[in-house]
Design a protein around this motif. Structure first.
Motif, mmCIF file in Angstrom:
data_model
loop_
_atom_site.group_PDB
_atom_site.id
_atom_site.type_symbol
_atom_site.label_atom_id
_atom_site.label_comp_id
_atom_site.label_asym_id
_atom_site.label_seq_id
_atom_site.Cartn_x
_atom_site.Cartn_y
_atom_site.Cartn_z
ATOM 1 N N ILE A 197 58.037 -106.608 46.685
ATOM 2 C CA ILE A 197 58.727 -107.794 47.350
ATOM 3 C C ILE A 197 57.726 -108.787 46.525
ATOM 4 O O ILE A 197 56.697 -109.200 46.980
ATOM 5 C CB ILE A 197 58.341 -107.792 48.838
ATOM 6 C CG1 ILE A 197 58.967 -106.556 49.480
ATOM 7 C CG2 ILE A 197 58.801 -109.183 49.516
ATOM 8 C CD1 ILE A 197 60.399 -106.484 49.675
ATOM 9 N N GLY B 226 48.246 -111.486 56.151
ATOM 10 C CA GLY B 226 49.753 -110.849 55.617
ATOM 11 C C GLY B 226 50.363 -110.208 56.793
ATOM 12 O O GLY B 226 49.732 -109.999 58.078
ATOM 13 N N GLY B 227 51.404 -109.268 56.213
ATOM 14 C CA GLY B 227 52.067 -108.693 57.228
ATOM 15 C C GLY B 227 51.435 -107.582 58.005
ATOM 16 O O GLY B 227 51.678 -107.246 59.438
ATOM 17 N N SER B 228 50.501 -106.964 57.316
ATOM 18 C CA SER B 228 50.019 -105.919 57.937
ATOM 19 C C SER B 228 48.903 -106.220 59.068
ATOM 20 O O SER B 228 49.052 -105.656 60.113
ATOM 21 C CB SER B 228 49.106 -105.125 56.785
ATOM 22 O OG SER B 228 49.899 -104.706 55.810
ATOM 23 N N HIS C 46 58.369 -100.243 57.301
ATOM 24 C CA HIS C 46 57.643 -100.336 56.313
ATOM 25 C C HIS C 46 56.365 -99.634 56.956
ATOM 26 O O HIS C 46 55.931 -99.631 57.952
ATOM 27 C CB HIS C 46 56.981 -101.938 56.290
ATOM 28 C CG HIS C 46 56.079 -102.251 54.964
ATOM 29 N ND1 HIS C 46 54.617 -102.257 55.174
ATOM 30 C CD2 HIS C 46 56.325 -102.572 53.707
ATOM 31 C CE1 HIS C 46 54.049 -102.409 54.122
ATOM 32 N NE2 HIS C 46 55.054 -102.706 53.205
ATOM 33 N N SER D 171 52.961 -100.040 56.910
ATOM 34 C CA SER D 171 52.097 -100.628 57.681
ATOM 35 C C SER D 171 52.349 -100.690 59.188
ATOM 36 O O SER D 171 51.131 -100.806 59.954
ATOM 37 C CB SER D 171 52.205 -102.429 57.272
ATOM 38 O OG SER D 171 53.374 -102.855 57.628
ATOM 39 N N THR E 41 63.335 -103.944 61.994
ATOM 40 C CA THR E 41 63.219 -104.666 60.833
ATOM 41 C C THR E 41 64.258 -105.574 60.465
ATOM 42 O O THR E 41 65.531 -105.299 60.302
ATOM 43 C CB THR E 41 62.940 -103.697 59.465
ATOM 44 O OG1 THR E 41 62.024 -102.586 60.194
ATOM 45 C CG2 THR E 41 62.344 -104.570 58.397
ATOM 46 N N GLY F 137 65.221 -107.110 57.317
ATOM 47 C CA GLY F 137 65.105 -107.062 56.107
ATOM 48 C C GLY F 137 63.971 -105.761 55.398
ATOM 49 O O GLY F 137 63.061 -106.069 55.547
ATOM 50 N N THR G 93 62.023 -103.221 53.462
ATOM 51 C CA THR G 93 61.744 -103.548 52.114
ATOM 52 C C THR G 93 62.190 -102.811 50.970
ATOM 53 O O THR G 93 62.525 -103.253 49.930
ATOM 54 C CB THR G 93 60.289 -102.661 52.137
ATOM 55 O OG1 THR G 93 59.589 -103.232 53.303
ATOM 56 C CG2 THR G 93 59.594 -103.323 51.076
ATOM 57 N N ASP H 74 60.036 -106.748 62.687
ATOM 58 C CA ASP H 74 59.331 -106.940 61.459
ATOM 59 C C ASP H 74 60.283 -107.508 60.231
ATOM 60 O O ASP H 74 61.111 -106.900 60.076
ATOM 61 C CB ASP H 74 58.751 -105.655 60.950
ATOM 62 C CG ASP H 74 58.156 -105.696 59.412
ATOM 63 O OD1 ASP H 74 58.076 -106.760 58.707
ATOM 64 O OD2 ASP H 74 57.702 -104.701 58.956
ATOM 65 N N ALA I 79 58.809 -109.431 58.112
ATOM 66 C CA ALA I 79 57.982 -109.914 56.754
ATOM 67 C C ALA I 79 58.337 -110.176 55.517
ATOM 68 O O ALA I 79 58.260 -111.385 55.284
ATOM 69 C CB ALA I 79 56.984 -108.603 56.671
ATOM 70 N N TYR I 80 59.552 -109.576 55.142
ATOM 71 C CA TYR I 80 60.007 -109.809 54.018
ATOM 72 C C TYR I 80 61.500 -110.776 54.228
ATOM 73 O O TYR I 80 61.481 -111.743 53.660
ATOM 74 C CB TYR I 80 60.462 -108.636 53.326
ATOM 75 C CG TYR I 80 61.908 -108.700 52.423
ATOM 76 C CD1 TYR I 80 62.166 -109.739 51.551
ATOM 77 C CD2 TYR I 80 63.123 -107.982 52.894
ATOM 78 C CE1 TYR I 80 63.384 -110.001 50.769
ATOM 79 C CE2 TYR I 80 64.255 -108.151 52.354
ATOM 80 C CZ TYR I 80 64.155 -109.113 51.277
ATOM 81 O OH TYR I 80 65.766 -109.260 50.653
ATOM 82 N N ASP J 13 56.284 -113.365 56.900
ATOM 83 C CA ASP J 13 55.328 -113.472 55.756
ATOM 84 C C ASP J 13 55.787 -114.631 54.886
ATOM 85 O O ASP J 13 56.553 -114.693 53.897
ATOM 86 C CB ASP J 13 55.194 -112.317 54.704
ATOM 87 C CG ASP J 13 54.144 -111.248 55.130
ATOM 88 O OD1 ASP J 13 53.515 -111.452 55.976
ATOM 89 O OD2 ASP J 13 54.059 -110.305 54.519
ATOM 90 N N HIS K 178 53.886 -115.801 52.575
ATOM 91 C CA HIS K 178 53.562 -115.410 51.189
ATOM 92 C C HIS K 178 54.817 -114.377 50.400
ATOM 93 O O HIS K 178 54.568 -114.296 49.261
ATOM 94 C CB HIS K 178 52.248 -114.915 51.025
ATOM 95 C CG HIS K 178 52.197 -113.616 51.542
ATOM 96 N ND1 HIS K 178 50.662 -112.880 51.733
ATOM 97 C CD2 HIS K 178 52.914 -112.268 51.919
ATOM 98 C CE1 HIS K 178 50.948 -111.756 52.415
ATOM 99 N NE2 HIS K 178 52.005 -111.646 52.380
ATOM 100 N N LYS K 179 55.931 -114.323 51.128
ATOM 101 C CA LYS K 179 57.111 -113.686 50.742
ATOM 102 C C LYS K 179 58.115 -114.619 50.701
ATOM 103 O O LYS K 179 58.345 -115.217 49.488
ATOM 104 C CB LYS K 179 57.454 -112.535 51.403
ATOM 105 C CG LYS K 179 56.469 -111.252 51.305
ATOM 106 C CD LYS K 179 56.732 -109.979 51.930
ATOM 107 C CE LYS K 179 55.687 -108.753 51.651
ATOM 108 N NZ LYS K 179 55.837 -107.766 52.709
#
Ligand SMILES: *Cc1c(COP(=O)(O)O)cnc(C)c1O
Length: 478
Positions: free
Chosen positions: A95, A154-156, A189, A191, A242, A244, A246, A271, A273-274, A299, A301-302
């Motif tokens: 990602i 982050g996501g985790s 994911h 995580s 989820t 999205g 991964t 989730d 995250a992405y 996230d 950062h994504k």
């Protein structure tokens, strides 16, 4: 030691330690070197390969001082030009994200001023900036006003925070762990499973819900599993959807899953995250039901292209989040009277931490949200463009994804998996554009994940050219 001795020793130490508090002239010189380096790096991105790999040398720390030019040169060779170039638009594997420049400058300001962002009393402004980012997310995802949350690395870690609140809210401990059930998709994911193990729920029962042809959870399958578990005297506890995935870019049917979770008084976690920030695009409707979740992660950062190191979690039940994460100590007493939810530390395992709110807040304020939304909409279209190109070349494609991740393979007449693996190796050896692989439905597939803010139509054209070249190589050695 006599007072005079102390004073003379202090003067001596100051001569050496003063180096750390640089003069304005030295700061400017250093800034100029770093600025020149950054500009060169960014200016050369479109010409640089997306992937290369070599052993790392020369990074050990010694007692020797080294000039900044040498250190930047070392950084360029050993770090920036080695491995996946994640700042490049040609990073189309795993990602991607990117690293918008204004966020880097926000980090710079945060580091220079160094506010203590996790406790409201220590830095009301910094804590409020973090809380405002969470507040913006709360509104974006239509969570109620009294929801809480925080920014994590982050996501985790966000998942860890959400699951801990869920565990404590539902009092999953002791004997109840082995009787409690969590419902997941095979596409979740990793995580997720990792977080369960870390928070002491390794022995919980995991059920995998059946998926449809587009890799989305089937609500009927979820309902059936829950009914069977209830009949067996088990404790259906949580469902993770989820928004999205991964590997396959799928969004689970959130609204239907929310309905089922509510009916059974289970914790519903999403989730995102992405995929989360695609709620700002024409895909908004697919996120319907996310506002019914008890917790969600996404996230920056994504999908907001912020440099690595910032995730977010939003939790509906503030009391649950506080219960798991609030703690006090004598040395914290000066701050103890502040409203607890104003201090990010009370809903996070972290106390002293990087002031990461600014790297999200500043870019959103400086650029407005429109460029972020446009960039995400562009990624969706680029994926559609890529799939059309590959289909015309005779590739097989995975089902149409909900978002900007998809997969493909070439239908070689024989040994298809082995030859697609070779195709992947050729692509990595070429390195001009980076793609990664996965196993989906027992088949080796090549993935494309279009998310970097620097990925443009030209990048996709380059990717297609490279794939054609690499395919010809594999076929020639048949
Ligand atoms: C990336 C990702 C994660 C993990 O997030 P990190 O920020 O890498 O810790 C979790 N879930 C999904 C769907 C992801 O894409």
């Amino acid at each position: 030691m006599k007072t005079e001795e102390i004073i003379s020793r202090l003067e001596e130490l100051n001569r050496t330690s003063q180096e750390l508090d640089m003069s304005e002239k030295d700061r400017l010189t250093l800034l100029e070197s770093v600025s020149n380096y950054s500009n060169d790096f960014i200016n050369n991105l479109s010409r640089s390969p997306a992937f290369s790999s070599k052993p790392v040398t020369g990074l050990e720390i010694t007692t020797q001082k080294k000039p900044i030019e040498d250190l930047l040169d070392l950084y360029r060779k050993q770090v920036a030009e080695n491995g996946i170039n994640a700042a490049s638009g040609k990073h189309l594997g795993y990602i991607p994200g990117g690293g918008v420049f204004s966020a880097a400058l926000a980090d710079f300001i945060a580091a220079v001023t160094n506010p203590f962002a996790s406790v409201y009393y220590a830095s009301p402004g910094a804590a409020t900036i973090e809380n405002e980012v969470v507040n913006w997310l709360r509104k974006l995802f239509s969570f109620p006003e009294n929801s809480t949350g925080c920014l994590s690395s982050g996501g985790s870690i966000s998942t860890l925070i959400a699951f801990t609140a869920a565990r404590d809210r539902h009092k999953i401990k002791n004997e109840l762990i082995r009787k409690s059930v969590i419902y997941l998709s095979e596409q979740v994911h990793h995580s997720t499973q990792k977080a369960l193990r870390i928070i002491g729920l390794e022995d919980i029962i995991i059920r995998y819900v059946d998926l449809d042809a587009n890799h989305r959870m089937l609500p009927q399958s979820l309902q059936k599993l829950i009914s069977a578990d209830l009949a067996a005297g088990l404790n259906p506890f949580m469902v993770v959807a989820t928004a999205g995935t991964t590997d396959t870019g799928a969004i689970d049917p959130l609204d239907e899953i929310a309905e089922t979770a509510e009916n059974h008084k289970m914790w519903f976690h999403v989730d995102a995250a992405y995929g989360g920030f695609f709620i700002m695009t024409s895909k908004k409707e697919k996120f319907r039901g996310i506002e019914r979740a008890d917790s969600m992660i996404t996230d920056p950062h994504k999908g907001l292209f912020i440099p690595y190191g910032v995730g977010a979690v939003v939790i509906k039940d503030g009391a649950a989040a506080l219960h798991s994460h609030y703690y006090t100590a004598n040395y914290m007493q000066d701050g103890a009277n502040e409203e607890m939810l104003k201090s990010p530390a009370n809903v996070s395992p972290e106390l002293t931490k990087h002031f990461r709110g600014l790297r999200v807040w500043l870019p959103l304020q400086l650029h407005g949200t429109a460029p972020f939304a446009a960039c995400l909409e562009e990624k969706l279209l680029l994926l559609a463009y890529f799939r059309k190109k590959l289909s015309a070349l005779g590739f097989c494609l995975g089902p149409e994804p909900d978002l900007s991740v998809s997969y493909f393979w070439y239908p070689f007449e024989s040994h298809s998996d082995a030859k697609n693996r070779r195709l992947m190796e050729e692509i990595h050896a070429d390195g001009s554009v980076f793609l990664s692989s996965s196993i989906i439905n027992d088949r080796f597939v090549i993935r494309i994940a279009i998310l970097a803010f620097r990925t443009k139509k030209e990048t996709i054209d380059e990717a297609v050219e490279m794939i054609i070249k690499c395919l010809a190589k594999v076929r020639a050695t048949n």
